[in-house]
Design a protein around this motif. Sequence first.
Motif, PDB file in Angstrom:
ATOM      1  N   PRO A  33      -0.816   5.545  -1.900  1.00 19.79           N
ATOM      2  CA  PRO A  33      -1.264   4.721  -3.025  1.00 19.79           C
ATOM      3  C   PRO A  33      -0.804   3.261  -2.942  1.00 19.79           C
ATOM      4  O   PRO A  33      -1.300   2.415  -3.671  1.00 19.79           O
ATOM      5  CB  PRO A  33      -0.652   5.408  -4.248  1.00 19.79           C
ATOM      6  CG  PRO A  33       0.454   6.233  -3.720  1.00 19.79           C
ATOM      7  CD  PRO A  33       0.110   6.589  -2.306  1.00 19.79           C
ATOM      8  N   ALA A  34       0.100   2.943  -2.026  1.00 21.14           N
ATOM      9  CA  ALA A  34       0.571   1.567  -1.873  1.00 21.14           C
ATOM     10  C   ALA A  34      -0.189   0.806  -0.790  1.00 21.14           C
ATOM     11  O   ALA A  34       0.153  -0.338  -0.493  1.00 21.14           O
ATOM     12  CB  ALA A  34       2.065   1.560  -1.548  1.00 21.14           C
ATOM     13  N   CYS A  35      -1.226   1.435  -0.217  1.00 19.92           N
ATOM     14  CA  CYS A  35      -1.948   0.752   0.867  1.00 19.92           C
ATOM     15  C   CYS A  35      -2.768  -0.418   0.322  1.00 19.92           C
ATOM     16  O   CYS A  35      -3.178  -0.435  -0.837  1.00 19.92           O
ATOM     17  CB  CYS A  35      -2.839   1.724   1.614  1.00 19.92           C
ATOM     18  SG  CYS A  35      -4.327   2.214   0.750  1.00 19.92           S
ATOM     19  N   SER A  36      -2.972  -1.402   1.190  1.00 16.06           N
ATOM     20  CA  SER A  36      -3.755  -2.585   0.826  1.00 16.06           C
ATOM     21  C   SER A  36      -4.576  -3.025   2.026  1.00 16.06           C
ATOM     22  O   SER A  36      -4.181  -2.810   3.168  1.00 16.06           O
ATOM     23  CB  SER A  36      -2.845  -3.737   0.414  1.00 16.06           C
ATOM     24  OG  SER A  36      -2.095  -3.410  -0.710  1.00 16.06           O
ATOM     25  N   SER A  75     -14.423   3.811   0.509  1.00 16.89           N
ATOM     26  CA  SER A  75     -13.947   5.189   0.353  1.00 16.89           C
ATOM     27  C   SER A  75     -12.430   5.233   0.204  1.00 16.89           C
ATOM     28  O   SER A  75     -11.903   6.034  -0.570  1.00 16.89           O
ATOM     29  CB  SER A  75     -14.410   6.054   1.526  1.00 16.89           C
ATOM     30  OG  SER A  75     -13.766   5.686   2.717  1.00 16.89           O
ATOM     31  N   ILE A  76     -11.719   4.362   0.903  1.00 14.50           N
ATOM     32  CA  ILE A  76     -10.256   4.300   0.761  1.00 14.50           C
ATOM     33  C   ILE A  76      -9.879   3.800  -0.626  1.00 14.50           C
ATOM     34  O   ILE A  76      -9.007   4.363  -1.297  1.00 14.50           O
ATOM     35  CB  ILE A  76      -9.648   3.402   1.857  1.00 14.50           C
ATOM     36  CG1 ILE A  76      -9.870   4.016   3.238  1.00 14.50           C
ATOM     37  CG2 ILE A  76      -8.162   3.164   1.606  1.00 14.50           C
ATOM     38  CD1 ILE A  76      -9.567   3.079   4.393  1.00 14.50           C
ATOM     39  N   GLN A  77     -10.544   2.739  -1.083  1.00 15.40           N
ATOM     40  CA  GLN A  77     -10.256   2.193  -2.411  1.00 15.40           C
ATOM     41  C   GLN A  77     -10.524   3.218  -3.511  1.00 15.40           C
ATOM     42  O   GLN A  77      -9.748   3.341  -4.457  1.00 15.40           O
ATOM     43  CB  GLN A  77     -11.067   0.915  -2.659  1.00 15.40           C
ATOM     44  CG  GLN A  77     -10.565  -0.279  -1.889  1.00 15.40           C
ATOM     45  CD  GLN A  77     -11.394  -1.526  -2.149  1.00 15.40           C
ATOM     46  OE1 GLN A  77     -12.549  -1.463  -2.574  1.00 15.40           O
ATOM     47  NE2 GLN A  77     -10.809  -2.681  -1.877  1.00 15.40           N
ATOM     48  N   ARG A  78     -11.611   3.957  -3.394  1.00 13.22           N
ATOM     49  CA  ARG A  78     -11.927   4.979  -4.406  1.00 13.22           C
ATOM     50  C   ARG A  78     -10.870   6.079  -4.430  1.00 13.22           C
ATOM     51  O   ARG A  78     -10.489   6.560  -5.496  1.00 13.22           O
ATOM     52  CB  ARG A  78     -13.305   5.574  -4.152  1.00 13.22           C
ATOM     53  CG  ARG A  78     -14.418   4.695  -4.615  1.00 13.22           C
ATOM     54  CD  ARG A  78     -15.738   5.401  -4.532  1.00 13.22           C
ATOM     55  NE  ARG A  78     -16.813   4.511  -4.939  1.00 13.22           N
ATOM     56  CZ  ARG A  78     -18.034   4.572  -4.476  1.00 13.22           C
ATOM     57  NH1 ARG A  78     -18.365   5.497  -3.595  1.00 13.22           N
ATOM     58  NH2 ARG A  78     -18.951   3.740  -4.898  1.00 13.22           N
ATOM     59  N   VAL A 135      -5.973  10.604  -5.921  1.00 12.29           N
ATOM     60  CA  VAL A 135      -5.957  11.866  -5.182  1.00 12.29           C
ATOM     61  C   VAL A 135      -4.869  11.849  -4.112  1.00 12.29           C
ATOM     62  O   VAL A 135      -4.432  10.787  -3.665  1.00 12.29           O
ATOM     63  CB  VAL A 135      -7.338  12.162  -4.548  1.00 12.29           C
ATOM     64  CG1 VAL A 135      -8.393  12.346  -5.611  1.00 12.29           C
ATOM     65  CG2 VAL A 135      -7.737  11.083  -3.574  1.00 12.29           C
ATOM     66  N   LYS A 136      -4.425  13.027  -3.715  1.00 13.32           N
ATOM     67  CA  LYS A 136      -3.385  13.141  -2.672  1.00 13.32           C
ATOM     68  C   LYS A 136      -3.988  13.061  -1.273  1.00 13.32           C
ATOM     69  O   LYS A 136      -3.371  12.555  -0.352  1.00 13.32           O
ATOM     70  CB  LYS A 136      -2.621  14.456  -2.818  1.00 13.32           C
ATOM     71  CG  LYS A 136      -1.920  14.616  -4.139  1.00 13.32           C
ATOM     72  CD  LYS A 136      -0.677  13.788  -4.175  1.00 13.32           C
ATOM     73  CE  LYS A 136       0.050  14.038  -5.484  1.00 13.32           C
ATOM     74  NZ  LYS A 136       0.927  12.971  -5.834  1.00 13.32           N
ATOM     75  N   GLU A 137      -5.201  13.612  -1.115  1.00 10.20           N
ATOM     76  CA  GLU A 137      -5.900  13.595   0.168  1.00 10.20           C
ATOM     77  C   GLU A 137      -7.371  13.297  -0.074  1.00 10.20           C
ATOM     78  O   GLU A 137      -7.898  13.548  -1.155  1.00 10.20           O
ATOM     79  CB  GLU A 137      -5.775  14.946   0.879  1.00 10.20           C
ATOM     80  CG  GLU A 137      -4.379  15.271   1.350  1.00 10.20           C
ATOM     81  CD  GLU A 137      -4.347  16.570   2.134  1.00 10.20           C
ATOM     82  OE1 GLU A 137      -5.256  17.420   1.951  1.00 10.20           O
ATOM     83  OE2 GLU A 137      -3.419  16.735   2.929  1.00 10.20           O
ATOM     84  N   PHE A 138      -8.047  12.782   0.959  1.00  5.84           N
ATOM     85  CA  PHE A 138      -9.482  12.517   0.850  1.00  5.84           C
ATOM     86  C   PHE A 138     -10.134  12.668   2.217  1.00  5.84           C
ATOM     87  O   PHE A 138      -9.466  12.631   3.250  1.00  5.84           O
ATOM     88  CB  PHE A 138      -9.750  11.130   0.248  1.00  5.84           C
ATOM     89  CG  PHE A 138      -9.539   9.981   1.201  1.00  5.84           C
ATOM     90  CD1 PHE A 138     -10.611   9.204   1.621  1.00  5.84           C
ATOM     91  CD2 PHE A 138      -8.277   9.648   1.654  1.00  5.84           C
ATOM     92  CE1 PHE A 138     -10.420   8.143   2.479  1.00  5.84           C
ATOM     93  CE2 PHE A 138      -8.063   8.593   2.510  1.00  5.84           C
ATOM     94  CZ  PHE A 138      -9.145   7.830   2.930  1.00  5.84           C
ATOM     95  N   MET A 139     -11.452  12.868   2.200  1.00  5.38           N
ATOM     96  CA  MET A 139     -12.211  13.031   3.427  1.00  5.38           C
ATOM     97  C   MET A 139     -12.618  11.650   3.939  1.00  5.38           C
ATOM     98  O   MET A 139     -13.270  10.883   3.243  1.00  5.38           O
ATOM     99  CB  MET A 139     -13.463  13.876   3.158  1.00  5.38           C
ATOM    100  CG  MET A 139     -14.224  14.241   4.406  1.00  5.38           C
ATOM    101  SD  MET A 139     -13.305  15.280   5.548  1.00  5.38           S
ATOM    102  CE  MET A 139     -13.174  16.795   4.637  1.00  5.38           C
TER     103      MET A 139
END
Length: 116
Positions: free
Chosen positions: A38-41, A15-18, A24-28
């Motif tokens: 967007p820079a998370c890994s 869900s994080i990768q998608r 998107v700016k925010e997600f559930m």
Amino acid sequence: IDLEVLSVVAQQVMSIQRAVQNGVKEFMFEGSQLPVNPACSVFITMNPGYAGRSDLPDNLKVLFRTVAMMVPDYAMIGEILLMSFGFSDARVLAKKIVATYKLCSEQLSSQTHYDY
């Protein structure tokens, strides 16, 4: 870690990768609205050859790229460093230095001041 727990982790990572891929700016996430960086890994390190380690479930494996690691050639690294400092007999010296450090790491205690 139990297979069921790893499967839940796989769903969370997906869900994080998608969210990152969709831009998107925010997600559930697990019932909470979270901002997306967007820079998370996400990285997984594992050595499956050791006793007590288990393989990852397939749904988690497909979310990551495999990267093979190997033990570096310390003698070659030492030789190049010694050559860069002007040592003309760098190959012989590098082999001796590597042998010395190997013996130290095997025979000295693992206290923090012996960092090999």
